[in-house]
Design an enzyme around this catalytic site. Structure first.
Site, short mmCIF file in Angstrom:
data_model
loop_
_atom_site.label_atom_id
_atom_site.label_comp_id
_atom_site.label_asym_id
_atom_site.label_seq_id
_atom_site.Cartn_x
_atom_site.Cartn_y
_atom_site.Cartn_z
N ARG A 45 -2.58 0.48 -3.46
CA ARG A 45 -2.40 1.29 -2.24
C ARG A 45 -1.46 2.46 -2.48
O ARG A 45 -1.74 3.59 -2.12
CB ARG A 45 -1.88 0.41 -1.10
CG ARG A 45 -2.88 -0.63 -0.62
CD ARG A 45 -2.34 -1.41 0.58
NE ARG A 45 -1.11 -2.15 0.23
CZ ARG A 45 -1.10 -3.37 -0.29
NH1 ARG A 45 -2.22 -3.98 -0.55
NH2 ARG A 45 0.04 -3.98 -0.56
N GLY B 95 10.11 3.44 -8.17
CA GLY B 95 10.22 2.94 -6.81
C GLY B 95 9.99 1.45 -6.74
O GLY B 95 9.98 0.86 -5.65
N ASN C 123 13.75 3.05 -2.21
CA ASN C 123 12.89 3.68 -1.22
C ASN C 123 12.94 5.19 -1.44
O ASN C 123 14.01 5.78 -1.44
CB ASN C 123 13.34 3.34 0.20
CG ASN C 123 12.27 3.65 1.23
OD1 ASN C 123 11.79 4.77 1.30
ND2 ASN C 123 11.90 2.66 2.03
N HIS D 157 7.58 -6.19 6.63
CA HIS D 157 6.60 -5.57 5.73
C HIS D 157 5.29 -6.32 5.81
O HIS D 157 5.20 -7.42 6.37
CB HIS D 157 7.11 -5.57 4.29
CG HIS D 157 8.11 -4.49 4.00
ND1 HIS D 157 9.46 -4.64 4.29
CD2 HIS D 157 7.98 -3.25 3.48
CE1 HIS D 157 10.10 -3.54 3.94
NE2 HIS D 157 9.22 -2.68 3.45
N LYS E 194 3.55 -8.09 0.38
CA LYS E 194 4.81 -7.81 -0.32
C LYS E 194 5.35 -9.10 -0.93
O LYS E 194 5.41 -10.13 -0.26
CB LYS E 194 5.84 -7.20 0.64
CG LYS E 194 7.09 -6.72 -0.08
CD LYS E 194 7.93 -5.82 0.82
CE LYS E 194 9.22 -5.36 0.13
NZ LYS E 194 8.94 -4.59 -1.09
#
Length: 268
Positions: A14, A99, A125, A156, A160
């Site tokens: 994603r 990240g 982030n 989330h 995750k």
């Protein structure tokens, strides 16, 4: 105009797809490589096929092939994968924007060591809004140093794999530092049964996982007679992608060193 040559790890995921789209829409960047895990059905396909604009860059599991023409690697994968990529990038002078979250202390130390050889932006982030929020939390914590209980609530999507989120932990670290505390000593990550009265020096965490929530974070400063909530809510991963590209631009004139989004945004 200088065109930055950027590779993306986790290209079929994603976040990877969002990064590839952001690079395709950037006037000063070009996709130079696309990396994914061996066995992924995306291997051998055009990295931008999903955009309806094939770019000629094929997704590969071969790190050396993916980074042959790349100056930068943007990595939002898993700690074990990122650390493998890190070793190669440090050896070959490829700059990294990391990240990925969920690193242990040894992983963080490896990133710091690699930054002696190449330039790295490492942040839990990449969102501009989140990092401005972190600065606001630092200011708020100093004003709410006593008489206020601090709780961090994050939510989330169901996929995750780490908890609390890297962003929630960073919020806790920023607040603890502003208060002169060590998050490792005052962080409370689970409550069940008879827990006793709340330690006023503690920083509590609550985690929610469900659906397709991109990322919500709220810090609650609860006093007597009032409470203050500072929140950031993401509605799209595009904000992480745009922040990552901003980080790449920041690194363009850096040979080595470890930086975070405060450096990128001039918030230090």
């Amino acid at each position: 105009m200088t065109v930055l040559r950027v590779a993306v790890a986790g290209a079929s995921g994603r976040m990877g797809k969002m990064l590839i789209e952001a690079i395709a829409n950037a006037d000063d960047m070009v996709l130079a490589g696309a990396l994914d895990v061996a066995g992924s059905p995306a291997i051998g396909t055009d990295a931008a096929a999903a955009l309806g604009k094939p770019c000629g860059v094929l997704i590969t599991s071969d790190l050396a092939v993916a980074l042959t023409d790349a100056e930068f690697l943007i990595d939002f994968t898993r700690p074990e994968g990122t650390l493998k990529h890190l070793e190669y990038c440090a050896a070959h002078g490829v700059k990294m924007i990391i990240g990925t979250t969920g690193f242990d202390e040894a992983g963080k130390a490896a990133i710091a060591e690699a930054a002696k050889k190449t330039a790295i932006v490492f942040a839990p982030n990449m969102s501009v809004g989140v990092n401005v929020t972190l600065k606001l939390l630092e200011m708020a914590a100093k004003s709410f140093a006593s008489g206020y209980d601090i709780e961090i609530i994050e939510a989330h999507h169901r996929h995750k794999v780490d908890a609390p989120s890297g962003t929630a932990l960073k919020m806790g670290e920023v607040i603890a530092s502003a208060l002169g505390r060590d998050l490792n000593e005052v962080g409370v990550f689970a409550r069940e049964g008879v827990t006793g009265e709340r330690d006023p020096s503690s920083i509590g965490f609550a985690t929610i996982r469900g659906g397709d929530i991109v990322g919500d974070h709220t810090v609650l400063f609860a006093g007597i007679g009032e409470r203050v909530e500072i929140s950031h809510k993401s509605s799209s991963r595009v904000t992480y992608a745009h922040g990552s590209l901003r980080a790449a631009r920041f690194l363009s004139d850096k040979a080595n060193g470890l930086f975070d989004m405060y450096d990128v945004l001039g918030l230090n």
